[in-house]
Each structure stands twice: as C-alpha cells, then as structure tokens.
Design a protein around this motif. Sequence first.
Motif: not given
Length: 110
Positions: A17, A20-21, A23-25, A28
């Motif tokens: 998790e 993923k956090f 990479e996604s938050k 960016p």
Amino acid sequence: MFMRLLQLQLKLPYVQEFKKFYESKVFPELQKLPGCVFAGLIKSSPQPDEFISLTFWKTQAHAEQYEKSGAFKNLFEQAKPYLSDSSEWKVQLSENMELQYGPVDVEPVI
C-alpha cells in the motif's frame, strides 16, 4: 546538486500500500516542485520493511523549501499510517560533497 535520503521503516502489512501511495501521491507532488530533479523509492535489502526515499534537488535551498512547505507536511501526515514507530534517518550530500546525517524526529518541526 543536492541529494537527500530518508530511511523509512514500514509496518510490514502495509508495504504494498505504501509503494502505491508513493507512486500515486509522492511522485506527482515532487514533480510539481521547483528544483526537484529526481525522486525514487529504493527497497533496502534484505529487510522487507525498509525503504529509502531518494531525492535530488538543484540546490540545498530547494530541498529545504520543500521540507518547510505544506506539501511535505501533507505527505508526511498521509504516510504516517504506513510507518513503523522506529526513528528515521535523513542523509544528505551537499553541493560541496559533505555527507550529513542525523535522526529525524517522529513529528518533524515544520
């Protein structure tokens, strides 16, 4: 060029998790910041719960601006549920190639 390493120890059930956090938050958000040249998450071997967040900045001032910004505080608050209770270490390589390291408070002063 200024390099910043942040060693992280995660709660083992949340490793996927957290990735993923990141990479996604985190990626960016860092891409939007002035002076951020590179950001990466590195798996520390052989411990499955240890990672290093690596960032390169044009200058030390850019890195310090990020650390003092609302973006850092916001990302840190979002990352807290994934982090273990151990202390983290920040390692920096300055423009004059001096290695600086020290413990990071669990609750950094912003």
